[in-house]
Design a protein around this motif. Structure first.
Motif, PDB file in Angstrom:
ATOM      1  N   UNK A 128      30.862  50.069  35.047  1.00 22.37           N
ATOM      2  CA  UNK A 128      29.888  48.793  34.561  1.00 22.37           C
ATOM      3  C   UNK A 128      30.324  47.262  35.271  1.00 22.37           C
ATOM      4  N   UNK A 129      29.139  46.667  35.715  1.00 18.62           N
ATOM      5  CA  UNK A 129      29.656  45.872  36.178  1.00 18.62           C
ATOM      6  C   UNK A 129      30.727  45.048  36.009  1.00 18.62           C
ATOM      7  N   UNK A 130      30.618  44.618  34.689  1.00 22.14           N
ATOM      8  CA  UNK A 130      31.844  43.577  34.257  1.00 22.14           C
ATOM      9  C   UNK A 130      33.566  44.585  34.612  1.00 22.14           C
ATOM     10  N   UNK A 131      33.098  45.711  34.570  1.00 23.48           N
ATOM     11  CA  UNK A 131      34.518  46.331  34.882  1.00 23.48           C
ATOM     12  C   UNK A 131      35.063  46.364  37.195  1.00 23.48           C
ATOM     13  N   UNK A 132      33.954  46.487  37.077  1.00 20.84           N
ATOM     14  CA  UNK A 132      33.888  46.201  38.997  1.00 20.84           C
ATOM     15  C   UNK A 132      34.515  45.367  39.790  1.00 20.84           C
ATOM     16  N   UNK A 133      35.229  45.648  40.182  1.00 22.59           N
ATOM     17  CA  UNK A 133      35.763  44.746  41.014  1.00 22.59           C
ATOM     18  C   UNK A 133      35.320  43.673  42.657  1.00 22.59           C
ATOM     19  N   UNK A 134      34.744  43.091  42.600  1.00 21.33           N
ATOM     20  CA  UNK A 134      34.034  42.539  43.555  1.00 21.33           C
ATOM     21  C   UNK A 134      34.386  43.106  45.229  1.00 21.33           C
ATOM     22  N   UNK A 135      35.417  43.198  45.169  1.00 21.74           N
ATOM     23  CA  UNK A 135      36.096  44.278  46.426  1.00 21.74           C
ATOM     24  C   UNK A 135      35.358  45.913  46.634  1.00 21.74           C
ATOM     25  N   UNK A 136      34.967  45.691  45.190  1.00 25.75           N
ATOM     26  CA  UNK A 136      34.204  47.406  45.215  1.00 25.75           C
ATOM     27  C   UNK A 136      33.439  47.338  45.834  1.00 25.75           C
ATOM     28  N   UNK A 137      32.314  45.905  45.038  1.00 24.64           N
ATOM     29  CA  UNK A 137      31.198  45.889  45.148  1.00 24.64           C
ATOM     30  C   UNK A 137      30.610  45.495  46.651  1.00 24.64           C
ATOM     31  N   UNK A 138      32.087  44.726  47.203  1.00 24.97           N
ATOM     32  CA  UNK A 138      31.974  44.626  48.754  1.00 24.97           C
ATOM     33  C   UNK A 138      31.477  45.565  49.914  1.00 24.97           C
TER      34      UNK A 138
END
Length: 275
Positions: A90-100
């Motif tokens: 879920x996006x609310x659980x996703x660290x920004x580093x993982x999205x990068x």
């Protein structure tokens, strides 16, 4: 007729491996890449010209392009951008580093490789760039937000590039698979475990269902096809005098394309929310 050359990424397994072996048997000069050195060795043992390329490492991208051009005398007919992975959660659980990290591999690396290949194709006066997107490049599903975002970005870049290259005799095409039997789930499970705190999430119950799906050795989704079905679309994209701009592979992809065109957003959301 001279042998056509193609650079394919993500060839360790699945779609990339099938495409590399099939096109090699079809007479293409295939340059296959993989992220891990042991996979490069395996590709070499299968009779392919193979190189180590990690989309998140621009030096490996540049090195691969240089080596390919050295072998071809400075030309390249086709590029098939394929290597990618999915980051569940879920996006609310996703660290920004993982999205990068998702964008480093699925978007920025593709852009860097494509940017290096375009001048070669411009100079020789022709070329085709084929991007392996996904049904999730134009419709979204819960717990796949990072992958959704990367593929939406890819589709936007590809559509723009097609317009910018319309007078350069360089075709830019998309393949949009739905469920395909590959190791995509296993790689997604690794990314999930690395970045998502499932035990302490409000989405814990749903995550357990997601993990069961990802731990399955084969896809349980309806209408799942095999990598060869994507390769067939790729062959048409490479060889047709008038290739399609989008190749939709699997029933779900074709169905979702129609539904997105016909249904109000709320109605489509209600279908997608069911998974």
């Amino acid at each position: 007729m001279s042998t056509k050359s193609i650079l394919i990424t993500g060839c360790s397994t699945g779609i990339g491996l099938d495409a590399a072996l099939t096109l090699n048997a079809r007479g293409y000069r295939v340059f296959a890449t993989a992220r891990k050195a042991e996979d490069v060795e395996l590709l070499t043992s299968k009779g392919l010209d193979a190189f180590q390329l990690d989309y998140s490492d621009f030096d490996t991208i540049k090195n691969t392009v240089d080596k390919v051009l050295e072998k071809t005398g400075g030309t390249l007919d086709f590029l098939f951008n394929n290597g990618a992975y999915g980051q569940p959660g879920a996006l609310e659980d996703l660290p920004t580093e993982a999205l990068k990290a998702q964008f480093d591999t699925n978007v920025f690396g593709w852009h860097e490789l494509t940017r290096l290949v375009i001048p070669v194709m411009r100079k020789q006066g022709h070329g085709r760039i084929v991007q392996c997107s996904s049904v999730l490049g134009f419709v979204s599903m819960s717990y796949r937000g990072a992958y959704n975002a990367s593929k939406y970005a890819l589709e936007g870049l590809t559509d723009t590039l097609r317009l910018e290259l319309k007078d350069a005799n360089i075709d830019v095409l998309l393949i949009e698979p739905g469920p395909i039997n590959t190791q995509f789930r296993a790689n997604a499970l690794k990314a999930f475990n690395a970045h998502i705190d499932a035990e302490n999430s409000v989405h814990h119950t749903e995550y357990m269902k997601q993990k069961d799906r990802l731990e399955s050795e084969t896809s349980t989704a309806k209408y799942t096809l095999e990598p060869i079905d994507v390769t067939r679309a790729l062959i048409h994209a490479l060889e047709s005098k008038k290739p399609k701009l989008r190749y939709r592979v699997t029933v779900p992809t074709k169905m979702m394309a129609v539904l997105k065109r016909l249904l109000p957003t709320r109605w489509l959301d209600s279908i997608l929310a069911k998974g």
